[in-house]
Design a protein around this motif. Structure first.
Motif, short mmCIF file in Angstrom:
data_model
loop_
_atom_site.label_atom_id
_atom_site.label_comp_id
_atom_site.label_asym_id
_atom_site.label_seq_id
_atom_site.Cartn_x
_atom_site.Cartn_y
_atom_site.Cartn_z
N VAL A 15 26.43 -12.28 29.30
CA VAL A 15 25.44 -12.05 28.25
C VAL A 15 24.35 -11.15 28.83
N MET A 16 24.07 -10.07 28.11
CA MET A 16 23.05 -9.13 28.57
C MET A 16 21.97 -8.96 27.51
N ILE A 17 20.73 -9.11 27.93
CA ILE A 17 19.62 -8.76 27.07
C ILE A 17 19.32 -7.29 27.33
N VAL A 18 19.41 -6.50 26.28
CA VAL A 18 19.27 -5.05 26.40
C VAL A 18 17.80 -4.65 26.43
N ASN A 19 17.43 -3.95 27.48
CA ASN A 19 16.08 -3.38 27.57
C ASN A 19 16.17 -1.86 27.43
N ASN A 20 16.82 -1.24 28.40
CA ASN A 20 16.96 0.21 28.44
C ASN A 20 18.28 0.62 27.81
N ILE A 21 18.60 1.89 27.87
CA ILE A 21 19.88 2.37 27.35
C ILE A 21 21.00 1.64 28.08
N THR A 22 21.89 1.05 27.29
CA THR A 22 22.94 0.19 27.84
C THR A 22 24.29 0.57 27.26
N GLU A 23 25.26 0.75 28.14
CA GLU A 23 26.64 1.04 27.75
C GLU A 23 27.28 -0.26 27.26
N LEU A 24 27.89 -0.21 26.09
CA LEU A 24 28.59 -1.38 25.57
C LEU A 24 29.91 -1.53 26.31
N SER A 25 30.09 -2.69 26.89
CA SER A 25 31.31 -3.00 27.63
C SER A 25 31.72 -4.42 27.23
N GLN A 26 32.50 -5.05 28.03
CA GLN A 26 32.95 -6.41 27.73
C GLN A 26 31.78 -7.37 27.84
N GLY A 27 31.64 -8.26 26.85
CA GLY A 27 30.60 -9.26 26.90
C GLY A 27 29.71 -9.24 25.66
N ILE A 28 28.59 -9.94 25.78
CA ILE A 28 27.68 -10.15 24.66
C ILE A 28 26.37 -9.43 24.93
N PHE A 29 25.85 -8.78 23.88
CA PHE A 29 24.62 -8.00 23.99
C PHE A 29 23.61 -8.49 22.97
N LEU A 30 22.39 -8.76 23.46
CA LEU A 30 21.28 -9.21 22.62
C LEU A 30 20.12 -8.25 22.80
N PRO A 31 19.29 -8.09 21.76
CA PRO A 31 18.09 -7.26 21.93
C PRO A 31 17.04 -7.99 22.74
N ASP A 32 16.17 -7.23 23.35
CA ASP A 32 15.02 -7.79 24.05
C ASP A 32 14.17 -8.55 23.03
N GLY A 33 13.51 -9.61 23.46
CA GLY A 33 12.70 -10.44 22.58
C GLY A 33 11.68 -9.65 21.78
N GLY A 34 11.62 -9.89 20.47
CA GLY A 34 10.67 -9.23 19.61
C GLY A 34 11.03 -7.79 19.25
N LYS A 35 12.20 -7.35 19.69
CA LYS A 35 12.64 -5.97 19.42
C LYS A 35 13.95 -6.00 18.65
N SER A 36 14.39 -4.80 18.27
CA SER A 36 15.65 -4.63 17.55
C SER A 36 16.54 -3.69 18.33
N LEU A 37 17.85 -3.91 18.23
CA LEU A 37 18.81 -3.00 18.85
C LEU A 37 19.05 -1.80 17.95
N ILE A 38 19.26 -0.65 18.58
CA ILE A 38 19.70 0.53 17.85
C ILE A 38 20.83 1.19 18.64
N PHE A 39 21.73 1.82 17.91
CA PHE A 39 22.77 2.63 18.54
C PHE A 39 22.19 4.00 18.83
N ILE A 40 22.45 4.49 20.05
CA ILE A 40 22.06 5.86 20.39
C ILE A 40 23.31 6.72 20.59
N SER A 41 24.47 6.08 20.58
CA SER A 41 25.78 6.74 20.55
C SER A 41 26.75 5.66 20.10
N LYS A 42 28.04 6.00 19.99
CA LYS A 42 28.98 4.97 19.54
C LYS A 42 29.20 3.89 20.58
N ASP A 43 28.80 4.17 21.83
CA ASP A 43 29.03 3.21 22.91
C ASP A 43 27.76 2.79 23.65
N LYS A 44 26.59 3.19 23.15
CA LYS A 44 25.34 2.86 23.84
C LYS A 44 24.29 2.36 22.85
#
Length: 183
Positions: A56-85
Motif C-alpha cells: 500500500v502506497m500513499i502517493v505524495n509525488n509523481i508515482t508510477e502505477l505498479s502492482q499494489g494499492i495506491f491512496l492519495p495523501d491525506g486531505g488531497k486528491s489523486l490525479i492522473f498525469i499520464s495513463k500510468d502515473k
C-alpha cells in the motif's frame, strides 16, 4: 495493463478492504479513492496492509502505477498525469477529499478499456458528472448492488448507460480474475 479504481464514501471503507483482500499479492494497480478526513488516511493505509498483506502506497509525488494499492495523501486528491502515473494535489474547489470528481476529470484524457471502476456505498454524487465521458472511452463501471448507503451508487446508475450491478462478493471475483490474468 488493467487498472482498478475503487470509489466510495460512507459505508465503503471496509468494503474496499474486502475487495482487495484476495489472499495473494495484487498483480495490478488498484487506486482506492474513498472520502476520508485527511488525518485518517495513514491509519486506513495501515489497516489495509495489516488486513490484506498488500503493498500500500500513499502517493505524495509523481508515482508510477505498479502492482499494489495506491491512496492519495491525506486531505488531497489523486490525479492522473499520464495513463500510468498519478500524484496527490490539493483541490480547494471540492468539499470532499479525496475527490472523485478531481480523479475522474484527470482520467478522461488517459481513459481506455483498461480502466475498471468499482462504485461502492456512499452519499452524494461525487464523480457522476464524468461518467458519460469515461464511458465514451470504454471505461467499465461496476456498481455495488448491496451497498449500505445507496445514494452514491444510485447517482451513478441514473447517469450510466452501461454498467454492471453486482454484489460485493461478485465484484471481488472480478478483481481476483483480473489479478490472475496478469502474472
Amino acid at each position: 495493463m488493467n487498472k482498478i479504481i475503487i470509489v466510495g464514501s460512507a459505508g465503503s471503507p471496509n468494503n474496499a478492504v474486502e475487495l482487495v483482500n484476495i489472499n495473494k499479492k495484487l498483480n495490478v494497480p488498484v487506486i482506492i479513492n474513498i472520502h476520508f478526513t485527511g488525518k485518517f488516511m495513514e491509519s486506513f493505509a495501515e489497516h489495509i496492509r495489516n488486513t490484506t498483506h498488500q503493498n500500500v502506497m500513499i502517493v505524495n509525488n509523481i508515482t508510477e502505477l505498479s502492482q499494489g494499492i495506491f491512496l492519495p495523501d491525506g486531505g488531497k486528491s489523486l490525479i492522473f498525469i499520464s495513463k500510468d502515473k498519478v500524484k496527490s494535489v490539493e483541490d480547494k474547489s471540492t468539499i470532499t477529499h479525496p475527490s472523485i470528481n478531481t480523479l475522474f476529470r484527470s482520467l478522461i484524457k488517459y481513459a481506455s478499456s483498461n480502466f475498471l471502476i468499482f462504485v461502492l456505498s456512499g452519499l452524494g454524487n461525487d464523480g457522476q458528472q464524468y461518467i458519460e465521458q469515461l464511458q465514451n472511452k470504454n471505461v467499465k463501471f461496476f456498481i455495488q448492488k448491496d451497498a449500505n448507503f445507496n445514494y452514491l451508487p444510485n447517482s451513478y446508475i441514473r447517469k450510466n448507460k452501461n454498467f454492471t450491478l453486482l454484489t460485493l462478493e461478485k465484484m471481488k471475483n472480478i478483481i481476483v480474475s483480473l489479478n490472475n490474468e496478469k502474472k
